[in-house]
Design a protein around this motif. Structure first.
Motif, PDB file in Angstrom:
ATOM      1  N   GLN A  19       1.979 -10.793  -6.518  1.00 51.53           N
ATOM      2  CA  GLN A  19       2.514  -9.523  -6.049  1.00 51.53           C
ATOM      3  C   GLN A  19       1.836  -8.334  -6.736  1.00 51.53           C
ATOM      4  O   GLN A  19       1.502  -7.339  -6.085  1.00 51.53           O
TER       5      GLN A  19
ATOM      6  N   LYS B  83      -1.159  -8.318  -8.028  1.00 50.88           N
ATOM      7  CA  LYS B  83      -2.556  -8.268  -7.578  1.00 50.88           C
ATOM      8  C   LYS B  83      -2.665  -7.493  -6.270  1.00 50.88           C
ATOM      9  O   LYS B  83      -3.539  -6.638  -6.101  1.00 50.88           O
ATOM     10  N   ALA B  84      -1.749  -7.768  -5.345  1.00 50.40           N
ATOM     11  CA  ALA B  84      -1.765  -7.070  -4.056  1.00 50.40           C
ATOM     12  C   ALA B  84      -1.508  -5.573  -4.244  1.00 50.40           C
ATOM     13  O   ALA B  84      -2.187  -4.731  -3.643  1.00 50.40           O
ATOM     14  N   LEU B  85      -0.524  -5.232  -5.086  1.00 49.20           N
ATOM     15  CA  LEU B  85      -0.232  -3.820  -5.340  1.00 49.20           C
ATOM     16  C   LEU B  85      -1.379  -3.131  -6.068  1.00 49.20           C
ATOM     17  O   LEU B  85      -1.712  -1.983  -5.767  1.00 49.20           O
TER      18      LEU B  85
ATOM     19  N   ALA C  65      -4.569  -3.929  -5.952  1.00 44.68           N
ATOM     20  CA  ALA C  65      -5.686  -3.772  -5.014  1.00 44.68           C
ATOM     21  C   ALA C  65      -5.453  -2.582  -4.095  1.00 44.68           C
ATOM     22  O   ALA C  65      -6.349  -1.742  -3.899  1.00 44.68           O
ATOM     23  N   GLU C  66      -4.254  -2.476  -3.531  1.00 44.35           N
ATOM     24  CA  GLU C  66      -3.966  -1.348  -2.648  1.00 44.35           C
ATOM     25  C   GLU C  66      -4.012  -0.030  -3.410  1.00 44.35           C
ATOM     26  O   GLU C  66      -4.512   0.982  -2.904  1.00 44.35           O
ATOM     27  N   SER C  67      -3.505  -0.038  -4.643  1.00 40.22           N
ATOM     28  CA  SER C  67      -3.533   1.169  -5.466  1.00 40.22           C
ATOM     29  C   SER C  67      -4.966   1.613  -5.720  1.00 40.22           C
ATOM     30  O   SER C  67      -5.279   2.813  -5.640  1.00 40.22           O
TER      31      SER C  67
ATOM     32  N   VAL D  51      -7.641   0.955  -3.868  1.00 47.70           N
ATOM     33  CA  VAL D  51      -8.207   1.440  -2.610  1.00 47.70           C
ATOM     34  C   VAL D  51      -7.721   2.858  -2.303  1.00 47.70           C
ATOM     35  O   VAL D  51      -8.474   3.685  -1.793  1.00 47.70           O
ATOM     36  N   ARG D  52      -6.475   3.152  -2.666  1.00 42.61           N
ATOM     37  CA  ARG D  52      -5.909   4.474  -2.415  1.00 42.61           C
ATOM     38  C   ARG D  52      -6.298   5.497  -3.475  1.00 42.61           C
ATOM     39  O   ARG D  52      -5.900   6.654  -3.400  1.00 42.61           O
TER      40      ARG D  52
END
Length: 134
Positions: free
Chosen positions: A95, A97-99, A101-103, A105-106
């Protein structure tokens, strides 16, 4: 017990319920030994299927957060809360890792991500729950 469900969310209702009960335990709103509403009662109060509530309660029982007794009903684990397990670490890593990665990218940097994580941790963990907290 205050539960707020988002029926339009992609997150399954039983998962939302599990998350909110665990958060209630973490922030001291639910204390060891506290009774929870029966499956039927909570389902009626939230206007959801009783199997959804049962699934959430069973998951929380399996993970060690709740006890379910025929006579006492559903109660928050009166003993020690479950510790960190390999399964928990795997789920937390996935969980986070997914957050992360998105952080990234943003445009959030590592320090900002860490600051968000620490602030949220402190918001939901206002009690010791029998453990020393960092």
């Amino acid at each position: 017990m205050f539960v707020e469900l988002d029926l339009q969310s992609d997150v399954p209702i039983y998962t939302q319920l599990v998350d909110q009960i665990v958060e209630g335990i973490a922030n001291g709103g639910l204390k060891p030994g506290d009774p929870l509403p029966s499956v039927r009662s909570l389902a009626a109060d939230l206007d959801i299927n009783l199997h959804t509530v049962n699934k959430a309660y069973q998951q929380l029982k399996q993970e060690g957060f709740l006890q379910i007794h025929r006579k006492q009903g559903v109660i928050v684990q009166p003993g020690e809360m479950p510790g960190v397990t390999a399964e928990f670490e795997t789920r937390m890593t996935r969980q986070l890792k997914a957050l992360a990665a998105e952080s990234a990218v943003r445009g959030l940097n590592a320090e900002q991500f860490s600051a968000y994580a620490e602030r949220i941790y402190r918001q939901v963990s206002t009690t010791d729950n029998g453990r020393n907290q960092p």
